[in-house]
Design a protein around this motif. Structure first.
Motif, PDB file in Angstrom:
ATOM      1  N   UNK A   1       4.923   9.634   7.702  1.00 39.42           N
ATOM      2  CA  UNK A   1       4.796  10.956   7.066  1.00 39.42           C
ATOM      3  C   UNK A   1       3.335  11.311   6.858  1.00 39.42           C
ATOM      4  N   UNK A   2       2.553  10.336   6.411  1.00 34.35           N
ATOM      5  CA  UNK A   2       1.135  10.569   6.156  1.00 34.35           C
ATOM      6  C   UNK A   2       0.387  10.896   7.446  1.00 34.35           C
ATOM      7  N   UNK A   3       0.688  10.168   8.506  1.00 32.01           N
ATOM      8  CA  UNK A   3       0.024  10.424   9.793  1.00 32.01           C
ATOM      9  C   UNK A   3       0.322  11.834  10.282  1.00 32.01           C
ATOM     10  N   UNK A   4       1.578  12.242  10.207  1.00 35.62           N
ATOM     11  CA  UNK A   4       1.947  13.594  10.638  1.00 35.62           C
ATOM     12  C   UNK A   4       1.207  14.657   9.825  1.00 35.62           C
ATOM     13  N   UNK A   5       1.203  14.468   8.502  1.00 30.87           N
ATOM     14  CA  UNK A   5       0.592  15.468   7.627  1.00 30.87           C
ATOM     15  C   UNK A   5      -0.912  15.557   7.860  1.00 30.87           C
ATOM     16  N   UNK A   6      -1.575  14.411   7.946  1.00 30.44           N
ATOM     17  CA  UNK A   6      -3.034  14.419   8.080  1.00 30.44           C
ATOM     18  C   UNK A   6      -3.479  14.891   9.465  1.00 30.44           C
TER      19      UNK A   6
ATOM     20  N   UNK B   1       0.783  -1.233   0.000  1.00 29.12           N
ATOM     21  CA  UNK B   1       0.000   0.000   0.000  1.00 29.12           C
ATOM     22  C   UNK B   1       0.820   1.291   0.000  1.00 29.12           C
ATOM     23  N   UNK B   2       2.119   1.221  -0.226  1.00 29.31           N
ATOM     24  CA  UNK B   2       2.910   2.448  -0.348  1.00 29.31           C
ATOM     25  C   UNK B   2       2.317   3.295  -1.474  1.00 29.31           C
ATOM     26  N   UNK B   3       1.897   4.528  -1.189  1.00 27.01           N
ATOM     27  CA  UNK B   3       1.271   5.364  -2.230  1.00 27.01           C
ATOM     28  C   UNK B   3       2.150   5.570  -3.461  1.00 27.01           C
ATOM     29  N   UNK B   4       3.472   5.487  -3.309  1.00 26.68           N
ATOM     30  CA  UNK B   4       4.373   5.702  -4.447  1.00 26.68           C
ATOM     31  C   UNK B   4       4.105   4.726  -5.582  1.00 26.68           C
ATOM     32  N   UNK B   5       3.582   3.542  -5.258  1.00 31.41           N
ATOM     33  CA  UNK B   5       3.397   2.509  -6.275  1.00 31.41           C
ATOM     34  C   UNK B   5       2.346   2.893  -7.318  1.00 31.41           C
ATOM     35  N   UNK B   6       1.445   3.794  -6.962  1.00 34.72           N
ATOM     36  CA  UNK B   6       0.487   4.303  -7.951  1.00 34.72           C
ATOM     37  C   UNK B   6       0.624   5.816  -8.121  1.00 34.72           C
ATOM     38  N   UNK B   7       1.759   6.350  -7.718  1.00 38.34           N
ATOM     39  CA  UNK B   7       2.088   7.756  -7.961  1.00 38.34           C
ATOM     40  C   UNK B   7       3.369   7.820  -8.779  1.00 38.34           C
ATOM     41  N   UNK B   8       4.499   8.171  -8.169  1.00 38.93           N
ATOM     42  CA  UNK B   8       5.712   8.336  -8.973  1.00 38.93           C
ATOM     43  C   UNK B   8       6.216   7.033  -9.575  1.00 38.93           C
ATOM     44  N   UNK B   9       5.889   5.881  -8.979  1.00 42.16           N
ATOM     45  CA  UNK B   9       6.316   4.601  -9.535  1.00 42.16           C
ATOM     46  C   UNK B   9       5.205   3.898 -10.300  1.00 42.16           C
TER      47      UNK B   9
ATOM     48  N   UNK C   1      -2.189   6.248   2.241  1.00 37.50           N
ATOM     49  CA  UNK C   1      -2.775   7.568   2.485  1.00 37.50           C
ATOM     50  C   UNK C   1      -4.285   7.484   2.628  1.00 37.50           C
ATOM     51  N   UNK C   2      -4.915   6.618   1.809  1.00 38.70           N
ATOM     52  CA  UNK C   2      -6.363   6.429   1.905  1.00 38.70           C
ATOM     53  C   UNK C   2      -6.743   5.809   3.246  1.00 38.70           C
ATOM     54  N   UNK C   3      -5.994   4.777   3.638  1.00 37.30           N
ATOM     55  CA  UNK C   3      -6.268   4.127   4.919  1.00 37.30           C
ATOM     56  C   UNK C   3      -6.033   5.100   6.080  1.00 37.30           C
ATOM     57  N   UNK C   4      -4.945   5.873   6.005  1.00 40.76           N
ATOM     58  CA  UNK C   4      -4.660   6.836   7.063  1.00 40.76           C
ATOM     59  C   UNK C   4      -5.731   7.925   7.110  1.00 40.76           C
TER      60      UNK C   4
ATOM     61  N   UNK D   1     -13.177   8.233   0.251  1.00 35.81           N
ATOM     62  CA  UNK D   1     -11.822   7.660   0.349  1.00 35.81           C
ATOM     63  C   UNK D   1     -10.945   8.004  -0.853  1.00 35.81           C
ATOM     64  N   UNK D   2     -11.511   8.569  -1.895  1.00 34.14           N
ATOM     65  CA  UNK D   2     -10.750   8.861  -3.108  1.00 34.14           C
ATOM     66  C   UNK D   2      -9.820  10.056  -2.886  1.00 34.14           C
ATOM     67  N   UNK D   3      -8.546   9.843  -3.155  1.00 36.23           N
ATOM     68  CA  UNK D   3      -7.537  10.894  -3.056  1.00 36.23           C
ATOM     69  C   UNK D   3      -6.898  11.095  -4.427  1.00 36.23           C
ATOM     70  N   UNK D   4      -6.345  12.271  -4.708  1.00 28.32           N
ATOM     71  CA  UNK D   4      -5.755  12.532  -6.024  1.00 28.32           C
ATOM     72  C   UNK D   4      -4.474  11.720  -6.249  1.00 28.32           C
ATOM     73  N   UNK D   5      -4.083  11.610  -7.507  1.00 29.05           N
ATOM     74  CA  UNK D   5      -2.863  10.895  -7.862  1.00 29.05           C
ATOM     75  C   UNK D   5      -1.922  11.807  -8.637  1.00 29.05           C
ATOM     76  N   UNK D   6      -0.626  11.530  -8.487  1.00 26.75           N
ATOM     77  CA  UNK D   6       0.398  12.272  -9.233  1.00 26.75           C
ATOM     78  C   UNK D   6       0.980  11.418 -10.354  1.00 26.75           C
ATOM     79  N   UNK D   7       0.342  10.319 -10.663  1.00 26.75           N
ATOM     80  CA  UNK D   7       0.849   9.377 -11.667  1.00 26.75           C
ATOM     81  C   UNK D   7       0.919  10.022 -13.057  1.00 26.75           C
TER      82      UNK D   7
END
Length: 422
Positions: A191-196, A136-144, A157-160, A410-416
């Motif tokens: 990082x996600x917990x701190x930001x949210x 579930x690392x968000x990078x896998x459907x964002x920069x990667x 990020x969605x779960x958090x 639960x939908x969050x934006x993507x940077x993909x």
């Protein structure tokens, strides 16, 4: 050398299927840690995938222009290692297996994305798709993000987001301790917990932020001592497998009087390990849980759960992942829509695909191949109190919905920025 137990199971399943179907089976290659410290998590996946496959085969298999084809599961034990997983990928390629399944490690998933990309460039006539059920690392459907990778779980990020929506309304939460496994997923979760929390509850103090070696800690007592000393009233963790079970066991034994907000606290021994101390205190986030049908006399959700328990009646086998069943069903629908098992054709059929049963719905977002679906935050309860009907793993403790978040919530934006295949 004798074959492993899991290899034998795969061979027997393949043989059983082959006796009832004349057509060549469509093989699904699962690369997962099924030995070592996270064997319980890997074997839980096998049970879910195998039942989903059995259900497809029972209804006639996968319909293609040349007839119906059964599904067959082939497993490879990666021992939760990146290099071993890549060896498994090469072996799957040698067997001409076009669909790769994995999930229990975002570090392994990242390596498999790269491995599948390279394989597909080198061997365009024998391309593969990677279906991810838990990494579930968000990078896998964002920069990667990759055209050849599809994720069927909500990302971290969605779960958090779901967990912090509950924390936002918890006035007793003042000091939060973050603890997780020291790899890409655990680092991103912190990082996600701190930001949210910073946006939703700026009054909350982060009392500690701890990362520990993954799969190496046998006794979490020193970590619990630090959490107690910090004065934390709330703990957030993405730990899974034995790293979670041992953490909550140490919390119980150490008398830690804090709420736990977890990604995976509803199984693999965790409810029994924490017991009475977890009632009203341990929360988990998931796309589904056995008591989602609570209050409904007869529901499709109950039927789904009961069918799983009938197939796997042992209490220690009671860990059900709806997303894995959904993944197999969506794959089958995409193959039938594409009228082919060719990877690019199936990928295009999966993009934008919708899933809907009597108690769940989901959409595979084409932009990044991230599944969008509702999430539940549930809280641990005691079956004897009458607040839940189903317990987890025969523990006497189950989970009751505390907060339901719709797909839109639960939908969050993507940077993909995806490079699509021809």
């Amino acid at each position: 050398m004798f074959p492993s137990k899991q290899t034998l199971l795969s061979i027997l399943a393949f043989a059983a299927i082959s006796t009832t179907h004349a057509a060549e089976p469509i093989k699904l290659g699962m690369i997962e840690g099924i030995s070592g410290p996270f064997a319980n998590a890997g074997n839980a996946v096998i049970r879910n995938i195998q039942l989903a496959i059995e259900n497809v085969n029972a209804r006639g298999g996968v319909k293609l222009p040349d007839g119906a084809h059964p599904l067959a599961l082939v497993t490879y034990d990666s021992k939760q290692g990146v290099e071993e997983a890549l060896i498994g990928l090469r072996q799957m390629a040698d067997q001409r297996i076009g669909f790769i399944l994995q999930g229990n490690s975002s570090a392994v998933a990242a390596a498999l994305i790269d491995g599948v990309e390279k394989h597909n460039q080198r061997t365009p006539a024998q391309r593969m798709l990677f279906l991810n059920y838990s990494a579930v690392d968000p990078a896998l459907t964002n920069e990667k993000c990759s055209f050849w990778h599809f994720r069927f779980d909500a990302n971290a990020d969605m779960r958090m987001h779901a967990l912090t929506e509950v924390i936002k309304g918890d006035a007793s939460a003042k000091r939060v301790y973050l603890i997780g496994q020291d790899y890409s997923f655990g680092q991103q979760l912190a990082r996600s917990a701190r930001a949210q929390l910073g946006k939703k509850r700026p009054d909350i103090t982060i009392a500690g932020d701890e990362l520990h070696p993954i799969g190496k800690i046998k006794d979490f007592t020193p970590y619990i001592v630090k959490i107690k000393a910090s004065g934390a009233d709330t703990v957030i963790t993405g730990n899974w497998g034995n790293d979670l079970t041992l953490l909550v066991k140490a919390a119980k034994e150490g008398g830690l009087n804090a709420k736990f907000y977890t990604f995976y606290g509803n199984g693999l021994g965790a409810p029994a390990a924490i017991g009475e101390a977890g009632v009203g205190r341990v929360r988990a986030v998931a796309e589904w849980h056995p008591n989602t049908g609570q209050g409904i006399k007869s529901s499709a959700s109950d039927d789904f759960y009961k069918a799983f328990r009938k197939r796997y009646p042992a209490p220690e086998d009671d860990y059900v992942h709806l997303r894995m069943h959904l993944m197999i069903d969506m794959l089958v629908a995409a193959i039938e829509k594409a009228k082919s098992t060719e990877a690019a054709a199936v990928a295009k059929a999966l993009e934008g695909a919708r899933y809907k049963n009597a108690f769940h719905e989901a959409v595979m977002r084409a932009d990044d191949h991230q599944l969008l679906q509702p999430l539940y935050v549930s809280v641990m309860r005691k079956v004897a109190d009458g607040s839940v009907r189903f317990d987890n793993e025969g523990s006497g403790y189950g989970f009751r919905t505390e907060r339901y978040l719709s797909m839109a919530d639960t939908t969050l934006p993507t940077a993909c920025k995806m490079k699509r295949a021809e």
